[in-house]
Scaffold this motif. Structure first.
Motif, PDB file in Angstrom:
ATOM      1  N   ASP A 191      34.539 -36.028  35.342  1.00  0.00           N
ATOM      2  CA  ASP A 191      35.741 -36.859  35.457  1.00  0.00           C
ATOM      3  C   ASP A 191      36.931 -36.087  36.012  1.00  0.00           C
ATOM      4  OD1 ASP A 191      34.410 -39.040  34.476  1.00  0.00           O
ATOM      5  OD2 ASP A 191      35.005 -38.701  32.399  1.00  0.00           O
ATOM      6  N   GLY A 192      36.757 -34.797  36.291  1.00  0.00           N
ATOM      7  CA  GLY A 192      37.816 -34.023  36.920  1.00  0.00           C
ATOM      8  C   GLY A 192      38.640 -33.161  35.974  1.00  0.00           C
ATOM      9  N   ALA A 193      38.261 -33.084  34.717  1.00  0.00           N
ATOM     10  CA  ALA A 193      39.013 -32.261  33.775  1.00  0.00           C
ATOM     11  C   ALA A 193      38.696 -30.785  33.989  1.00  0.00           C
ATOM     12  CB  ALA A 193      38.689 -32.666  32.333  1.00  0.00           C
ATOM     13  N   SER A 194      39.666 -29.941  33.772  1.00  0.00           N
ATOM     14  CA  SER A 194      39.459 -28.498  33.887  1.00  0.00           C
ATOM     15  C   SER A 194      38.899 -27.940  32.580  1.00  0.00           C
ATOM     16  CB  SER A 194      40.776 -27.799  34.220  1.00  0.00           C
ATOM     17  OG  SER A 194      41.702 -27.961  33.165  1.00  0.00           O
ATOM     18  N   ARG A 195      38.432 -26.688  32.635  1.00  0.00           N
ATOM     19  CA  ARG A 195      37.908 -26.044  31.438  1.00  0.00           C
ATOM     20  C   ARG A 195      38.989 -25.907  30.366  1.00  0.00           C
ATOM     21  NH1 ARG A 195      32.678 -25.700  29.797  1.00  0.00           N
ATOM     22  NH2 ARG A 195      31.295 -25.252  31.567  1.00  0.00           N
ATOM     23  N   VAL A 196      40.185 -25.574  30.809  1.00  0.00           N
ATOM     24  CA  VAL A 196      41.275 -25.400  29.848  1.00  0.00           C
ATOM     25  C   VAL A 196      41.598 -26.719  29.167  1.00  0.00           C
ATOM     26  CG1 VAL A 196      43.701 -24.760  29.593  1.00  0.00           C
ATOM     27  CG2 VAL A 196      42.233 -23.458  31.142  1.00  0.00           C
ATOM     28  N   LEU A 197      41.631 -27.792  29.935  1.00  0.00           N
ATOM     29  CA  LEU A 197      41.928 -29.109  29.371  1.00  0.00           C
ATOM     30  C   LEU A 197      40.822 -29.552  28.415  1.00  0.00           C
ATOM     31  CD1 LEU A 197      43.894 -31.501  29.394  1.00  0.00           C
ATOM     32  CD2 LEU A 197      42.514 -32.494  31.246  1.00  0.00           C
ATOM     33  N   ILE A 198      39.583 -29.302  28.798  1.00  0.00           N
ATOM     34  CA  ILE A 198      38.459 -29.660  27.928  1.00  0.00           C
ATOM     35  C   ILE A 198      38.542 -28.902  26.611  1.00  0.00           C
ATOM     36  CG2 ILE A 198      35.949 -29.533  27.682  1.00  0.00           C
ATOM     37  CD1 ILE A 198      35.773 -29.924  30.714  1.00  0.00           C
ATOM     38  N   PHE A 199      38.876 -27.617  26.711  1.00  0.00           N
ATOM     39  CA  PHE A 199      38.971 -26.786  25.513  1.00  0.00           C
ATOM     40  C   PHE A 199      40.086 -27.282  24.596  1.00  0.00           C
ATOM     41  CE2 PHE A 199      41.004 -23.096  23.452  1.00  0.00           C
ATOM     42  CZ  PHE A 199      39.959 -22.691  22.641  1.00  0.00           C
ATOM     43  N   ARG A 200      41.255 -27.604  25.169  1.00  0.00           N
ATOM     44  CA  ARG A 200      42.419 -27.982  24.361  1.00  0.00           C
ATOM     45  C   ARG A 200      42.302 -29.393  23.796  1.00  0.00           C
ATOM     46  NH1 ARG A 200      46.658 -28.517  27.645  1.00  0.00           N
ATOM     47  NH2 ARG A 200      48.006 -28.887  25.836  1.00  0.00           N
ATOM     48  N   ILE A 202      39.501 -31.664  23.916  1.00  0.00           N
ATOM     49  CA  ILE A 202      38.233 -32.244  23.484  1.00  0.00           C
ATOM     50  C   ILE A 202      37.524 -31.347  22.473  1.00  0.00           C
ATOM     51  CG2 ILE A 202      35.975 -33.057  24.244  1.00  0.00           C
ATOM     52  CD1 ILE A 202      37.219 -33.730  26.941  1.00  0.00           C
ATOM     53  N   VAL A 203      37.268 -30.107  22.860  1.00  0.00           N
ATOM     54  CA  VAL A 203      36.443 -29.235  22.021  1.00  0.00           C
ATOM     55  C   VAL A 203      37.196 -28.768  20.780  1.00  0.00           C
ATOM     56  CG1 VAL A 203      35.126 -27.088  21.969  1.00  0.00           C
ATOM     57  CG2 VAL A 203      35.097 -28.513  24.022  1.00  0.00           C
ATOM     58  N   MET A 204      38.443 -28.310  20.952  1.00  0.00           N
ATOM     59  CA  MET A 204      39.192 -27.776  19.819  1.00  0.00           C
ATOM     60  C   MET A 204      39.389 -28.795  18.692  1.00  0.00           C
ATOM     61  SD  MET A 204      39.857 -24.677  19.414  1.00  0.00           S
ATOM     62  CE  MET A 204      41.116 -24.869  18.161  1.00  0.00           C
ATOM     63  N   PRO A 205      39.774 -30.052  18.982  1.00  0.00           N
ATOM     64  CA  PRO A 205      39.883 -31.018  17.873  1.00  0.00           C
ATOM     65  C   PRO A 205      38.577 -31.213  17.116  1.00  0.00           C
ATOM     66  CG  PRO A 205      41.032 -31.841  19.805  1.00  0.00           C
ATOM     67  CD  PRO A 205      40.291 -30.617  20.250  1.00  0.00           C
ATOM     68  N   MET A 206      37.442 -31.101  17.820  1.00  0.00           N
ATOM     69  CA  MET A 206      36.156 -31.264  17.158  1.00  0.00           C
ATOM     70  C   MET A 206      35.762 -30.025  16.351  1.00  0.00           C
ATOM     71  SD  MET A 206      34.037 -33.128  20.231  1.00  0.00           S
ATOM     72  CE  MET A 206      32.598 -33.389  19.200  1.00  0.00           C
ATOM     73  N   ALA A 207      36.327 -28.876  16.697  1.00  0.00           N
ATOM     74  CA  ALA A 207      35.964 -27.624  16.031  1.00  0.00           C
ATOM     75  C   ALA A 207      37.009 -27.157  15.023  1.00  0.00           C
ATOM     76  CB  ALA A 207      35.743 -26.524  17.084  1.00  0.00           C
ATOM     77  N   LEU A 208      37.987 -27.996  14.712  1.00  0.00           N
ATOM     78  CA  LEU A 208      39.044 -27.584  13.792  1.00  0.00           C
ATOM     79  C   LEU A 208      38.496 -27.214  12.419  1.00  0.00           C
ATOM     80  CD1 LEU A 208      42.087 -29.932  14.487  1.00  0.00           C
ATOM     81  CD2 LEU A 208      41.894 -27.479  14.875  1.00  0.00           C
ATOM     82  N   GLY A 209      37.447 -27.892  11.987  1.00  0.00           N
ATOM     83  CA  GLY A 209      36.843 -27.551  10.706  1.00  0.00           C
ATOM     84  C   GLY A 209      36.291 -26.143  10.700  1.00  0.00           C
TER      85      GLY A 209
END
Length: 291
Positions: A191-200, A202-209
């Motif tokens: 969809d055109g998202a960068s790695r930094v955007l994906i990390f901030r 998408i991934v980080m909210p899922m890994a907060l635990g």
């Protein structure tokens, strides 16, 4: 039906017995902080029927808790004034945990999502540094710190604790990131998202635990660390574990004052765990169910 009910009762009884077994030493340690010296060594031990007093806390915090006069600062801070040491432990534990989590989060995400030549060897190297006993590097670190002017400084102890916790934090967070499906990253990249955007986003909210669980472990390890503080500090400050080892008088160890300091030292750790409790539960269960 009766058989299953009986098993549940037995499990509940066993669970409460285990809780009591692990909680009793904490309760006994807390009661020592409120006992007069003659009741600390009483035989049989006085678990409930003793004269409660706050003299040990008064000497540790340098404050009189008299009910008639209210709070009153003691001249000289008391015989075992440890409030600056408690503050030093809080600053070092919080900042070292923050530094460790930031570095470990970036490193573990890279190890989890990017394919690097020799990646497995690098992960093993990170793990092997955690296996090395701290005493093996304490003396070399002393001379390195001496040459760089880091002895007896907050910066030096924070870096030492971050170095101590970083291998474990990287491995733990990598396992949490591995449990997040890579298909999510791939869909976002399409969809055109960068790695930094994906990390901030998408991934980080899922890994907060997982981040919360890692932060708790790093905080506890830093809070209770003894060797590096003893080796790398001299006069300016001491953290709670090192300061507690100085509770010695001409008549022996001041157990009441040591218990008062230990009781007070439990509070910041409990507060930190309560602050991240919601994400901590998620982190402890993350990855328990596989698709």
């Amino acid at each position: 039906m009766m058989g299953s009910t009986s098993r549940e009762v037995v499990r509940a009884v066993v669970a409460w017995l285990l809780v009591a077994l692990f909680a009793f030493p904490i309760y006994y340690w807390i009661t020592v902080a409120f006992k007069p010296e003659r009741d600390i060594f009483a035989l049989p031990p006085k678990l409930f029927d003793f004269n409660w007093n706050l003299s040990s806390f008064e000497e540790v915090f340098g404050i009189s808790f008299g009910f008639d006069k209210g709070l009153e600062v003691l001249p000289g801070g008391g015989n075992f004034y440890m409030l600056p040491n408690l503050w030093a432990s809080i600053v070092i534990a919080v900042l070292s945990t923050l530094l460790t989590v930031i570095v470990a989060t970036l490193a573990s995400y890279a190890l989890s999502r990017m394919r690097i030549r020799g990646q497995h060897h690098f992960v093993f190297f990170v793990l092997s540094t955690r296996m090395m006993p701290p005493v093996a590097i304490a003396i070399p670190m002393f001379f390195i710190y001496k040459n760089f002017g880091l002895l007896d400084t907050y910066t030096g102890i924070i870096l030492a604790h971050a170095l101590m916790n970083l291998p474990l934090a990287v491995l733990l967070l990598k396992s949490f990131f591995d449990d997040i499906p890579t298909e999510i990253d791939e869909a976002a990249l399409i969809d055109g998202a960068s790695r930094v955007l994906i990390f901030r986003k998408i991934v980080m909210p899922m890994a907060l635990g997982g981040v919360a669980a890692t932060a708790v472990l790093c905080f506890v390890f830093s809070w209770t660390e003894f060797l590096f503080v003893l080796t790398l500090t001299q006069t300016s400050f001491k953290t709670v574990p090192v300061a507690a080892s100085t509770f010695v008088t001409s008549t022996g160890t001041a157990w009441g004052n040591m218990a008062a300091l230990g009781t007070a030292a439990m509070i910041p750790a409990f507060i930190f765990i309560l602050l991240v409790q919601r994400n901590l539960v998620r982190g402890l269960t993350l990855g328990s169910l596989k698709q």
